[in-house]
Design a protein around this motif. Structure first.
Motif, PDB file in Angstrom:
ATOM      1  N   GLU A  73       0.838  -1.195   0.000  1.00  0.00           N
ATOM      2  CA  GLU A  73       0.000   0.000   0.000  1.00  0.00           C
ATOM      3  C   GLU A  73       0.875   1.248   0.000  1.00  0.00           C
ATOM      4  OE1 GLU A  73      -3.251   0.115  -0.237  1.00  0.00           O
ATOM      5  OE2 GLU A  73      -3.590  -2.045  -0.158  1.00  0.00           O
ATOM      6  N   SER A  74       0.462   2.245  -0.779  1.00  0.00           N
ATOM      7  CA  SER A  74       1.301   3.428  -0.955  1.00  0.00           C
ATOM      8  C   SER A  74       1.525   4.197   0.337  1.00  0.00           C
ATOM      9  CB  SER A  74       0.710   4.346  -2.026  1.00  0.00           C
ATOM     10  OG  SER A  74      -0.586   4.769  -1.664  1.00  0.00           O
ATOM     11  N   HIS A  75       0.578   4.130   1.273  1.00  0.00           N
ATOM     12  CA  HIS A  75       0.737   4.879   2.520  1.00  0.00           C
ATOM     13  C   HIS A  75       1.671   4.175   3.504  1.00  0.00           C
ATOM     14  CE1 HIS A  75      -2.414   1.969   3.637  1.00  0.00           C
ATOM     15  NE2 HIS A  75      -2.036   2.157   4.888  1.00  0.00           N
ATOM     16  N   LEU A  76       2.157   2.988   3.147  1.00  0.00           N
ATOM     17  CA  LEU A  76       3.012   2.221   4.056  1.00  0.00           C
ATOM     18  C   LEU A  76       4.502   2.396   3.780  1.00  0.00           C
ATOM     19  CD1 LEU A  76       1.103  -1.197   4.280  1.00  0.00           C
ATOM     20  CD2 LEU A  76       1.121   0.677   5.947  1.00  0.00           C
ATOM     21  N   THR A  77       4.870   3.264   2.844  1.00  0.00           N
ATOM     22  CA  THR A  77       6.276   3.386   2.444  1.00  0.00           C
ATOM     23  C   THR A  77       7.199   3.646   3.628  1.00  0.00           C
ATOM     24  OG1 THR A  77       5.744   4.140   0.214  1.00  0.00           O
ATOM     25  CG2 THR A  77       7.900   4.751   1.074  1.00  0.00           C
ATOM     26  N   VAL A  78       6.883   4.641   4.438  1.00  0.00           N
ATOM     27  CA  VAL A  78       7.748   4.967   5.578  1.00  0.00           C
ATOM     28  C   VAL A  78       7.763   3.829   6.587  1.00  0.00           C
ATOM     29  CG1 VAL A  78       8.070   6.536   7.538  1.00  0.00           C
ATOM     30  CG2 VAL A  78       7.518   7.455   5.273  1.00  0.00           C
ATOM     31  N   GLU A  79       6.602   3.234   6.854  1.00  0.00           N
ATOM     32  CA  GLU A  79       6.539   2.126   7.808  1.00  0.00           C
ATOM     33  C   GLU A  79       7.363   0.934   7.341  1.00  0.00           C
ATOM     34  OE1 GLU A  79       3.279  -0.984   9.771  1.00  0.00           O
ATOM     35  OE2 GLU A  79       2.587   0.873   8.836  1.00  0.00           O
ATOM     36  N   ILE A  80       7.299   0.612   6.046  1.00  0.00           N
ATOM     37  CA  ILE A  80       8.047  -0.533   5.536  1.00  0.00           C
ATOM     38  C   ILE A  80       9.551  -0.270   5.590  1.00  0.00           C
ATOM     39  CG2 ILE A  80       8.576  -1.768   3.383  1.00  0.00           C
ATOM     40  CD1 ILE A  80       5.586  -1.947   2.903  1.00  0.00           C
ATOM     41  N   GLY A  81       9.949   0.961   5.316  1.00  0.00           N
ATOM     42  CA  GLY A  81      11.358   1.307   5.463  1.00  0.00           C
ATOM     43  C   GLY A  81      11.828   1.130   6.894  1.00  0.00           C
ATOM     44  N   ARG A  82      10.998   1.525   7.838  1.00  0.00           N
ATOM     45  CA  ARG A  82      11.358   1.355   9.241  1.00  0.00           C
ATOM     46  C   ARG A  82      11.416  -0.117   9.623  1.00  0.00           C
ATOM     47  NH1 ARG A  82      12.056   5.006  12.954  1.00  0.00           N
ATOM     48  NH2 ARG A  82      11.804   7.210  12.414  1.00  0.00           N
ATOM     49  N   LEU A  83      10.464  -0.905   9.105  1.00  0.00           N
ATOM     50  CA  LEU A  83      10.472  -2.334   9.399  1.00  0.00           C
ATOM     51  C   LEU A  83      11.718  -3.008   8.839  1.00  0.00           C
ATOM     52  CD1 LEU A  83       6.713  -3.292   8.863  1.00  0.00           C
ATOM     53  CD2 LEU A  83       8.033  -3.556  10.986  1.00  0.00           C
ATOM     54  N   ALA A  84      12.204  -2.539   7.684  1.00  0.00           N
ATOM     55  CA  ALA A  84      13.430  -3.102   7.114  1.00  0.00           C
ATOM     56  C   ALA A  84      14.594  -2.938   8.076  1.00  0.00           C
ATOM     57  CB  ALA A  84      13.748  -2.432   5.776  1.00  0.00           C
ATOM     58  N   VAL A  85      14.630  -1.801   8.766  1.00  0.00           N
ATOM     59  CA  VAL A  85      15.694  -1.548   9.746  1.00  0.00           C
ATOM     60  C   VAL A  85      15.418  -2.288  11.047  1.00  0.00           C
ATOM     61  CG1 VAL A  85      16.863   0.240  11.097  1.00  0.00           C
ATOM     62  CG2 VAL A  85      16.225   0.692   8.711  1.00  0.00           C
ATOM     63  N   GLU A  86      14.188  -2.257  11.502  1.00  0.00           N
ATOM     64  CA  GLU A  86      13.837  -2.854  12.798  1.00  0.00           C
ATOM     65  C   GLU A  86      13.946  -4.379  12.800  1.00  0.00           C
ATOM     66  OE1 GLU A  86      10.665   0.689  13.985  1.00  0.00           O
ATOM     67  OE2 GLU A  86       9.942  -1.275  13.352  1.00  0.00           O
ATOM     68  N   THR A  87      13.830  -4.995  11.638  1.00  0.00           N
ATOM     69  CA  THR A  87      13.981  -6.449  11.544  1.00  0.00           C
ATOM     70  C   THR A  87      15.415  -6.870  11.245  1.00  0.00           C
ATOM     71  OG1 THR A  87      13.405  -6.391   9.186  1.00  0.00           O
ATOM     72  CG2 THR A  87      11.604  -6.772  10.749  1.00  0.00           C
ATOM     73  N   GLY A  88      16.257  -5.914  10.848  1.00  0.00           N
ATOM     74  CA  GLY A  88      17.628  -6.233  10.475  1.00  0.00           C
ATOM     75  C   GLY A  88      17.795  -6.563   9.010  1.00  0.00           C
ATOM     76  N   VAL A  89      16.725  -6.495   8.236  1.00  0.00           N
ATOM     77  CA  VAL A  89      16.825  -6.745   6.794  1.00  0.00           C
ATOM     78  C   VAL A  89      17.736  -5.717   6.141  1.00  0.00           C
ATOM     79  CG1 VAL A  89      15.511  -6.692   4.634  1.00  0.00           C
ATOM     80  CG2 VAL A  89      14.605  -7.921   6.603  1.00  0.00           C
ATOM     81  N   PHE A  90      17.657  -4.469   6.593  1.00  0.00           N
ATOM     82  CA  PHE A  90      18.490  -3.398   6.038  1.00  0.00           C
ATOM     83  C   PHE A  90      19.107  -2.605   7.189  1.00  0.00           C
ATOM     84  CE2 PHE A  90      19.392   0.737   4.077  1.00  0.00           C
ATOM     85  CZ  PHE A  90      20.005   0.349   2.904  1.00  0.00           C
ATOM     86  N   PRO A  91      20.253  -3.039   7.694  1.00  0.00           N
ATOM     87  CA  PRO A  91      20.890  -2.343   8.814  1.00  0.00           C
ATOM     88  C   PRO A  91      21.411  -0.972   8.390  1.00  0.00           C
ATOM     89  CG  PRO A  91      21.744  -4.582   8.544  1.00  0.00           C
ATOM     90  CD  PRO A  91      20.982  -4.258   7.314  1.00  0.00           C
ATOM     91  N   LEU A  92      21.359  -0.022   9.304  1.00  0.00           N
ATOM     92  CA  LEU A  92      21.906   1.311   9.057  1.00  0.00           C
ATOM     93  C   LEU A  92      23.287   1.407   9.692  1.00  0.00           C
ATOM     94  CD1 LEU A  92      18.783   3.598   9.664  1.00  0.00           C
ATOM     95  CD2 LEU A  92      19.719   2.786   7.489  1.00  0.00           C
ATOM     96  N   TYR A  93      24.293   1.635   8.864  1.00  0.00           N
ATOM     97  CA  TYR A  93      25.662   1.752   9.356  1.00  0.00           C
ATOM     98  C   TYR A  93      26.444   2.685   8.445  1.00  0.00           C
ATOM     99  CZ  TYR A  93      26.708  -1.702   5.658  1.00  0.00           C
ATOM    100  OH  TYR A  93      26.831  -2.362   4.451  1.00  0.00           O
ATOM    101  N   GLU A  94      27.616   3.062   8.883  1.00  0.00           N
ATOM    102  CA  GLU A  94      28.534   3.836   8.047  1.00  0.00           C
ATOM    103  C   GLU A  94      29.941   3.291   8.224  1.00  0.00           C
ATOM    104  OE1 GLU A  94      28.357   7.965   9.195  1.00  0.00           O
ATOM    105  OE2 GLU A  94      28.397   7.485  11.333  1.00  0.00           O
ATOM    106  N   ILE A  95      30.734   3.410   7.176  1.00  0.00           N
ATOM    107  CA  ILE A  95      32.124   2.961   7.201  1.00  0.00           C
ATOM    108  C   ILE A  95      32.984   4.176   6.887  1.00  0.00           C
ATOM    109  CG2 ILE A  95      33.831   1.381   6.221  1.00  0.00           C
ATOM    110  CD1 ILE A  95      31.532  -0.463   5.439  1.00  0.00           C
ATOM    111  N   ILE A  96      33.694   4.647   7.892  1.00  0.00           N
ATOM    112  CA  ILE A  96      34.520   5.844   7.774  1.00  0.00           C
ATOM    113  C   ILE A  96      35.984   5.430   7.804  1.00  0.00           C
ATOM    114  CG2 ILE A  96      35.039   8.115   8.740  1.00  0.00           C
ATOM    115  CD1 ILE A  96      32.333   7.962  10.191  1.00  0.00           C
ATOM    116  N   GLU A  97      36.680   5.680   6.692  1.00  0.00           N
ATOM    117  CA  GLU A  97      38.089   5.292   6.569  1.00  0.00           C
ATOM    118  C   GLU A  97      38.292   3.832   6.958  1.00  0.00           C
ATOM    119  OE1 GLU A  97      40.167   7.067   5.071  1.00  0.00           O
ATOM    120  OE2 GLU A  97      39.362   9.109   5.181  1.00  0.00           O
TER     121      GLU A  97
END
Length: 316
Positions: free
Chosen positions: A233-257
Motif C-alpha cells: 500500500e502506498s501509505h506504508l512506504t515509511v513504515e516498511i522502510g522502518r520495518l526493514a531496519v527494525e527487523t535487520g533486513v536493512f541495517p543502518l551503518y557507516e564505514i569511515i576510513e
C-alpha cells in the motif's frame, strides 16, 4: 518503535529550506526514491550538479518539456553515471585552475538505481572509485528494474517474486542472495560509505552531509521502498522502510576510513515476517522459506555487530 536520535555532527542550519526536487513530480504515490532524493538535495544545497542514470527517477522527473530538478541535472545512460560524474569533477577542477569557474565547493552527485549500480554501472563505478574522483555516488535501491517492468536485478532479495524471477510451483522467486553493494564499495578503500533509508530522515540527512563534506569518493546506499514493484500500500512506504531496519533486513551503518559503525542497533529485532507480510512480492512464501530468510538476516546482522565491535576496539 525506537525514536530516531539526532545524528552526531548533524547541523540543521546547513539544511537548505528550499525544495530542490520539485513537488508535483510524476512519481508513483508513496515513491521511496522521490522521498529520498528530496531529503538528499536538502543536505546538498543549490551548489550541486546531478548526473542521473536512466531509470525511474529520470522518467518521473524529466518528462519533456518539464523538469523537477532545481539544480543542474544531466541525464546519462544506464551504465555510466559514475563515468560522467568523474568527467564533470575533472572539468570543474581544470576550469578552477584556469580561473574560469567560481572557487567554491560544488557537490557532484552520480545517481542511479540498483540496476544501474550493482549490474550495468558497476564497472564505471569501480573505475571512478579507483581513480579517487571527488564525488558522491548514490544508489537508490528499490531492488529491481522497476522502470521497465519489475525485472530482477542482482540487488533483488532472496525469495522475492519479479517478472523475470516469478514464483511458482518450481521456484520461490529470486533464488540468489542480494548483492552487498555497500561492502563492495567499501572494498575500494574509499573514505566514506553509508546505508540510509528515507524512513530515518535525520540519519539520511546527516550521512548525506558527511558524504558531501568528504574529500574524495563517497557512497550512499539508500533503501527506497517501491509500492508498485514491492506491491504494498502506498501509505506504508515509511513504515516498511522502518520495518526493514527494525527487523535487520536493512541495517543502518557507516564505514569511515575503513571502520564500521552501526547507527541504529536493535537490541530486540522484530521478526522478518513483520516486514515481509506487507509486500505482495513475498506473499507466496511459506513458513520454511520465511525461516530461511530469517536465518540469512540473523547471520548477516551478527557479522555486522561483530565487525563494528572489533573496529571500535581499534580506537581504544
Amino acid at each position: 518503535m525506537p525514536q530516531e536520535k539526532q545524528h552526531p555532527g548533524f547541523i540543521p542550519r546547513l539544511i537548505s529550506p528550499r525544495e530542490l526536487f520539485a513537488e508535483g513530480n510524476r512519481g508513483c504515490q508513496g515513491c521511496g526514491e522521490a522521498l529520498a532524493i528530496r531529503q538528499i538535495l536538502k543536505a546538498a544545497g543549490p551548489d550541486t550538479i546531478v548526473c542521473s542514470a536512466t531509470g525511474c527517477v529520470e522518467i518521473i522527473s524529466s518528462p519533456y518539456p518539464e523538469t523537477a530538478w532545481r539544480v543542474p541535472w544531466i541525464h546519462v545512460a544506464f551504465e555510466n553515471a559514475a563515468a560522467v560524474a568523474s568527467g564533470v569533477e575533472a572539468a570543474i577542477k581544470i576550469l578552477k585552475k584556469r580561473g574560469r569557474y567560481h572557487d567554491r565547493k560544488i557537490n557532484i552527485i552520480a545517481l542511479a538505481g540498483d540496476g544501474g549500480t550493482a549490474d550495468i554501472g558497476l564497472q564505471a563505478l569501480s573505475g571512478a572509485f579507483e581513480r579517487r574522483h571527488d564525488f558522491t555516488y548514490i544508489c537508490t535501491d528499490n531492488e529491481a528494474y522497476m522502470n521497465t517492468g519489475i525485472q530482477r536485478s542482482s540487488a533483488t532479495p532472496y525469495g522475492a517474486s519479479t517478472t523475470t524471477s516469478p514464483a511458482g510451483k518450481e521456484s520461490i522467486g529470486q533464488t540468489t542472495p542480494k548483492k552487498d553493494m555497500p561492502m563492495i564499495a567499501a572494498a575500494h578503500d574509499i573514505p566514506y560509505v553509508a546505508t540510509c533509508c528515507p524512513s530515518y530522515p535525520m540519519d539520511l540527512l546527516a550521512k548525506a552531509a558527511k558524504a558531501f563534506n568528504t574529500e574524495g569518493p563517497s557512497y550512499l546506499h539508500v533503501l527506497s521502498p517501491c509500492p508498485t514493484g514491492w506491491r504494498h500500500e502506498s501509505h506504508l512506504t515509511v513504515e516498511i522502510g522502518r520495518l526493514a531496519v527494525e527487523t535487520g533486513v536493512f541495517p543502518l551503518y557507516e564505514i569511515i576510513e575503513g571502520r564500521l559503525k552501526m547507527n541504529v542497533v536493535m537490541e530486540k529485532r522484530k521478526p522478518v515476517k513483520e516486514y515481509l507480510k506487507h509486500q505482495g512480492r513475498f506473499r507466496h512464501l511459506g513458513p520454511d522459506e520465511i525461516e530461511e530468510i530469517q536465518r540469512i538476516v540473523d547471520e548477516k546482522y551478527v557479522r555486522l555487530l561483530r565487525r563494528a565491535e572489533f573496529d571500535r576496539s581499534l580506537e581504544r
